[in-house]
Design a protein around this motif. Structure first.
Motif, PDB file in Angstrom:
ATOM      1  N   ARG A  14      36.479  23.732  33.884  1.00  0.00           N
ATOM      2  CA  ARG A  14      35.377  24.828  34.388  1.00  0.00           C
ATOM      3  C   ARG A  14      35.056  24.660  35.198  1.00  0.00           C
ATOM      4  O   ARG A  14      33.783  25.761  35.283  1.00  0.00           O
ATOM      5  N   ALA A  16      35.187  27.032  37.697  1.00  0.00           N
ATOM      6  CA  ALA A  16      35.842  28.642  38.036  1.00  0.00           C
ATOM      7  C   ALA A  16      34.386  28.800  37.154  1.00  0.00           C
ATOM      8  O   ALA A  16      33.733  29.501  37.701  1.00  0.00           O
ATOM      9  N   SER A  17      34.726  28.733  35.875  1.00  0.00           N
ATOM     10  CA  SER A  17      33.293  29.538  35.257  1.00  0.00           C
ATOM     11  C   SER A  17      32.132  29.295  35.246  1.00  0.00           C
ATOM     12  O   SER A  17      30.926  29.587  34.410  1.00  0.00           O
ATOM     13  N   TYR A  18      31.998  27.795  36.105  1.00  0.00           N
ATOM     14  CA  TYR A  18      30.526  26.537  35.290  1.00  0.00           C
ATOM     15  C   TYR A  18      28.853  27.655  35.778  1.00  0.00           C
ATOM     16  O   TYR A  18      28.209  27.774  35.138  1.00  0.00           O
ATOM     17  N   ASP A  19      29.303  28.080  37.593  1.00  0.00           N
ATOM     18  CA  ASP A  19      28.126  28.856  37.666  1.00  0.00           C
ATOM     19  C   ASP A  19      27.846  29.761  37.077  1.00  0.00           C
ATOM     20  O   ASP A  19      26.319  30.204  37.475  1.00  0.00           O
ATOM     21  N   ARG A  20      28.309  30.370  36.345  1.00  0.00           N
ATOM     22  CA  ARG A  20      28.028  32.138  36.334  1.00  0.00           C
ATOM     23  C   ARG A  20      27.166  31.947  35.079  1.00  0.00           C
ATOM     24  O   ARG A  20      26.844  32.420  34.140  1.00  0.00           O
ATOM     25  N   HIS A  21      27.458  30.559  34.284  1.00  0.00           N
ATOM     26  CA  HIS A  21      27.212  30.094  33.152  1.00  0.00           C
ATOM     27  C   HIS A  21      25.802  29.224  32.947  1.00  0.00           C
ATOM     28  O   HIS A  21      25.272  28.749  31.984  1.00  0.00           O
ATOM     29  N   LYS A 214      31.096  30.009  23.742  1.00  0.00           N
ATOM     30  CA  LYS A 214      31.739  30.025  24.738  1.00  0.00           C
ATOM     31  C   LYS A 214      31.221  29.861  26.242  1.00  0.00           C
ATOM     32  O   LYS A 214      31.658  29.851  26.571  1.00  0.00           O
ATOM     33  N   ASP A 215      30.291  30.629  26.111  1.00  0.00           N
ATOM     34  CA  ASP A 215      28.728  29.626  27.360  1.00  0.00           C
ATOM     35  C   ASP A 215      29.360  28.302  26.993  1.00  0.00           C
ATOM     36  O   ASP A 215      28.864  28.144  28.272  1.00  0.00           O
ATOM     37  N   ALA A 218      32.342  27.553  28.483  1.00  0.00           N
ATOM     38  CA  ALA A 218      32.460  27.985  30.149  1.00  0.00           C
ATOM     39  C   ALA A 218      31.338  26.484  31.035  1.00  0.00           C
ATOM     40  O   ALA A 218      31.760  26.960  32.380  1.00  0.00           O
ATOM     41  N   THR A 219      30.718  25.947  30.748  1.00  0.00           N
ATOM     42  CA  THR A 219      29.897  25.308  31.591  1.00  0.00           C
ATOM     43  C   THR A 219      30.726  23.819  31.345  1.00  0.00           C
ATOM     44  O   THR A 219      30.315  22.544  31.889  1.00  0.00           O
TER      45      THR A 219
END
Ligand SMILES: C[S@@+](CC[C@H](N)C(=O)[O-])C[C@H]1O[C@@H](n2cnc3c(N)ncnc32)[C@H](O)[C@@H]1O
Length: 284
Positions: A14, A16-21, A214-215, A218-219
């Motif tokens: 995760r 790539a998606s960690y920072d957004r969530h 989902k959140d 993503a983390t």
């Protein structure tokens, strides 16, 4: 070892998606820095444990651009991402290692970790390693999540398992996170003094249970030994979650946040438990 590899894999996947969530983790980091305050600004050498994608590392360098920072994480892909974020900052050395075994040699003024210690599989070993890494008088500051984290999820799973006649409800990792009292005890056992623990429950709203799950995914904050739910259990607990906790089209998810500050005493000098009030800070 299998669990630790699961933890590493979950976060690495995760990256790539960690920072957004990771809004809660950012809040934890900001509060951690505020509480560590002067210790972060004054430190000449800092060890950061579980640097992940480098959010706290970046904030640390903003707070103190003179310090030498060693930033450590279990996973090479995360360390690579953090390094890219910091554009090869010469003040940061990157290490891929397990905080439970990596030992500094008493050279750090501050050991700091954000949102990572709840994932330690041997917290007492990690605290001993932190203790060894610190100079006498050095400080440890970390944030972690406690066992009341995602209490709504735990309660809904339990109710759904009951309703469906399952022998047991699936456990969520948060239910095994250490609480404030356990951290207090382990810090003292590791030799730390001046232990201060702060705790806060923070409810975050999500538009739906599925969006919350989902959140979480993503983390990377998911089960290190994943056991997929049956569709019956998934339907059952999302319905129960919504009806037990939903309000005005959103559902809450509680994070129990713990911040801990502690100090390695200066050798040969024992702090008094009380009676330090009249001694100026610089002597302590
Ligand atoms: C939720 S992330 C937090 C990342 C970062 N500190 C932040 O605030 O965004 C937890 C991190 O702890 C790392 N971690 C977990 N167990 C570890 C261990 N035993 N040694 C080193 N790092 C560990 C994971 O690889 C992951 O990057």
């Amino acid at each position: 070892m299998e669990i630790k590899q699961g933890i590493r894999r979950n976060f690495a996947r995760r990256a790539a998606s960690y920072d957004r969530h990771a809004a809660v983790q950012r809040f934890m980091a900001q509060e951690l820095l505020r509480r560590a305050g002067g210790a972060a600004a004054r430190a000449a050498r800092i060890l950061e444990i579980g640097c992940g994608t480098g959010y706290l590392t970046e904030q640390l360098r903003r707070a103190n651009d003179q310090a030498l920072v060693v930033a450590l994480d279990l996973d090479p892909a995360l360390v690579q991402r953090a390094r890219a974020r910091m554009a090869q900052d010469p003040g940061v050395a990157w290490v891929v290692a397990d905080a439970e075994t990596w030992g500094g040699r008493g050279v750090f003024d501050l050991v700091i970790a954000n949102a990572s210690f709840q994932w330690l599989t041997r917290p007492e070993a990690a605290l001993r390693a932190c203790f060894r890494s610190l100079k006498p008088g050095g400080r440890l500051a970390f944030s972690s999540l406690g066992p009341r984290t995602f209490q709504e999820l735990g309660a809904s799973l339990k109710a759904a398992a009951n309703y469906l006649g399952l022998a047991a409800a699936p456990l969520i990792p948060a239910q095994n996170f250490l609480d404030a009292e356990a951290w207090q005890r382990l810090l003292r056992q590791a030799g730390f003094v001046q232990v201060d623990i702060f705790r806060e429950e923070r409810a975050v709203k999500f538009p739906s249970v599925i969006q919350f799950l989902k959140d979480l995914q993503a983390t990377g904050a998911t089960n290190p030994r994943p056991r997929p739910f049956s569709s019956r259990l998934l339907r059952g607990f999302t319905e129960i979650y919504r009806s037990m906790h939903g309000n005005n089209g959103s559902i809450p998810a509680t994070y129990e946040i713990i911040w801990a500050m502690a100090r390695k005493e200066v050798s040969g000098f024992r702090y008094q438990v009380s009676g330090n009030e009249n001694v100026p800070e610089k002597y302590l």
